[in-house]
Design a protein around this motif. Structure first.
Motif, mmCIF file in Angstrom:
data_model
loop_
_atom_site.group_PDB
_atom_site.id
_atom_site.type_symbol
_atom_site.label_atom_id
_atom_site.label_comp_id
_atom_site.label_asym_id
_atom_site.label_seq_id
_atom_site.Cartn_x
_atom_site.Cartn_y
_atom_site.Cartn_z
ATOM 1 N N ARG A 1 -8.446 -2.898 -13.438
ATOM 2 C CA ARG A 1 -7.587 -3.584 -14.397
ATOM 3 C C ARG A 1 -6.774 -4.664 -13.689
ATOM 4 O O ARG A 1 -6.652 -4.660 -12.470
ATOM 5 N N ARG A 2 -6.193 -5.544 -14.464
ATOM 6 C CA ARG A 2 -5.386 -6.619 -13.894
ATOM 7 C C ARG A 2 -4.066 -6.060 -13.364
ATOM 8 O O ARG A 2 -3.426 -5.222 -14.000
ATOM 9 N N PHE A 3 -3.670 -6.535 -12.180
ATOM 10 C CA PHE A 3 -2.402 -6.121 -11.576
ATOM 11 C C PHE A 3 -1.319 -7.094 -12.044
ATOM 12 O O PHE A 3 -1.109 -8.149 -11.451
ATOM 13 N N SER A 4 -0.641 -6.737 -13.109
ATOM 14 C CA SER A 4 0.372 -7.630 -13.679
ATOM 15 C C SER A 4 1.725 -7.474 -12.997
ATOM 16 O O SER A 4 2.507 -8.425 -12.946
ATOM 17 N N ASN A 5 2.027 -6.283 -12.477
ATOM 18 C CA ASN A 5 3.302 -6.041 -11.797
ATOM 19 C C ASN A 5 3.118 -6.084 -10.286
ATOM 20 O O ASN A 5 1.990 -6.052 -9.778
ATOM 21 N N ASN A 6 4.227 -6.142 -9.573
ATOM 22 C CA ASN A 6 4.178 -6.104 -8.118
ATOM 23 C C ASN A 6 3.713 -4.729 -7.655
ATOM 24 O O ASN A 6 4.339 -3.714 -7.982
ATOM 25 N N VAL A 7 2.639 -4.701 -6.893
ATOM 26 C CA VAL A 7 2.115 -3.427 -6.403
ATOM 27 C C VAL A 7 3.115 -2.762 -5.474
ATOM 28 O O VAL A 7 3.259 -1.530 -5.464
ATOM 29 N N SER A 8 3.837 -3.551 -4.692
ATOM 30 C CA SER A 8 4.774 -2.982 -3.725
ATOM 31 C C SER A 8 5.925 -2.241 -4.390
ATOM 32 O O SER A 8 6.561 -1.395 -3.761
ATOM 33 N N GLU A 9 6.200 -2.528 -5.655
ATOM 34 C CA GLU A 9 7.284 -1.841 -6.354
ATOM 35 C C GLU A 9 6.841 -0.510 -6.947
ATOM 36 O O GLU A 9 7.686 0.328 -7.279
ATOM 37 N N LEU A 10 5.526 -0.323 -7.122
ATOM 38 C CA LEU A 10 4.966 0.950 -7.591
ATOM 39 C C LEU A 10 5.611 1.415 -8.897
ATOM 40 O O LEU A 10 5.925 2.592 -9.071
#
Length: 280
Positions: A72-81
């Motif tokens: 799926r598309r990563f719409s949020n910052n991955v680093s923030e989890l």
């Protein structure tokens, strides 16, 4: 003292209570080993250079989608989890090899690259929906490779960085401390501010391999031989059922709402008709 399972031994002499518990790939691996590894990789990037987290987030945002539910598309910052389910961690694992490439200096970049590749390969083998003895042997070999690389990751890469809490971890710890203080009767603002000031900015963190979830990795090949492929008894089935059941329930709720609205409309029209007749 006998437990509830002792009576079953009288019926089946070969019964073992330990055979009732099958591995749980969703919670032990995707929300367990892999999630912990990902969080510590983010801590290492933060320790090396906080700007690397921005680079990582940008790379994940540029990842193309694949299929409807595969990636799926990563719409949020991955680093923030933030608001991540198990399938989101699975998507991150499938794309992590490219996203983390070149962010650290040698030899740590190569070690992280090897660990991510082994983790992704192990995960893919464990989730196969058809197994042969060759694929199970490959899973056993990959388990040895993965655990060896994890130990190398801990001994070399983790030891080279003074990893500390991520901002979200520190914020969660402070919230727990404030809640604990409030439950103990410390409700004054001054006490809370002093407690926050006395709390270190960020606690040091290490990657812990001495957990049940890591030690359960070698159990998966034998469990597949005994019970079948993971898709037959994984708790992921409950998560997938959510996407089927919820639309049905929403449809039923909408239908009930229309019926109630129709009944109210009929009652209003009936009352209006009776009022006009009585007035006439």
């Amino acid at each position: 003292m006998q437990n509830a399972f002792e009576c079953l031994k009288a019926i089946h002499s070969t019964f073992s209570v330990f055979e009732l518990f099958t591995p749980d790939l969703l919670h032990e691996i995707e929300l367990g080993v892999w999630k912990n590894l990902l969080i510590h990789l983010l801590r290492i990037l933060q320790a090396a250079d906080p700007r690397l987290l921005d680079v990582l987030n940008e790379r994940f945002r540029k990842m193309p989608v694949f299929g409807r539910t595969t990636i799926r598309r990563f719409s949020n910052n991955v680093s923030e989890l933030k608001q991540l389910a198990a399938h989101n961690y699975e998507d991150i694992l499938q794309c992590a090899l490219v996203a983390f490439e070149g962010l650290l200096e040698a030899p740590h970049d190569e070690i992280v690259h090897d660990v991510l590749f082994a983790m992704a390969e192990w995960h893919a083998l464990a989730k196969l929906r058809m197994h042969t003895e060759e694929t199970l042997k490959a899973l056993e070999d990959e388990t040895v490779t993965l655990t060896t690389l994890l130990r190398k990751f801990v001994d070399i890469t983790c030891a080279a960085f003074n990893a500390s809490e991520l901002p979200r971890e520190r914020a969660a710890r402070l919230r727990r401390a404030a809640k604990s203080g409030a439950s103990n009767g410390s409700t004054s603002t001054a006490d809370d501010s002093r407690a926050a000031d006395s709390t270190p900015s960020a606690k040091s963190k290490v990657f812990n391999m001495n957990t049940y979830k890591v030690h359960s990795l070698p159990d998966y090949p034998e469990a597949i031989r005994e019970y079948g492929t993971m898709d037959s008894y994984t708790t992921m089935l409950v998560s997938l059922a959510y996407f089927v059941i919820v639309p049905i329930l929403n449809s039923v709720d909408r239908q009930r709402a229309r019926i109630r609205s129709s009944r109210r409309g009929t009652a209003v029209r009936t009352s209006a008709t009776q009022w006009r007749r009585s007035g006439a």
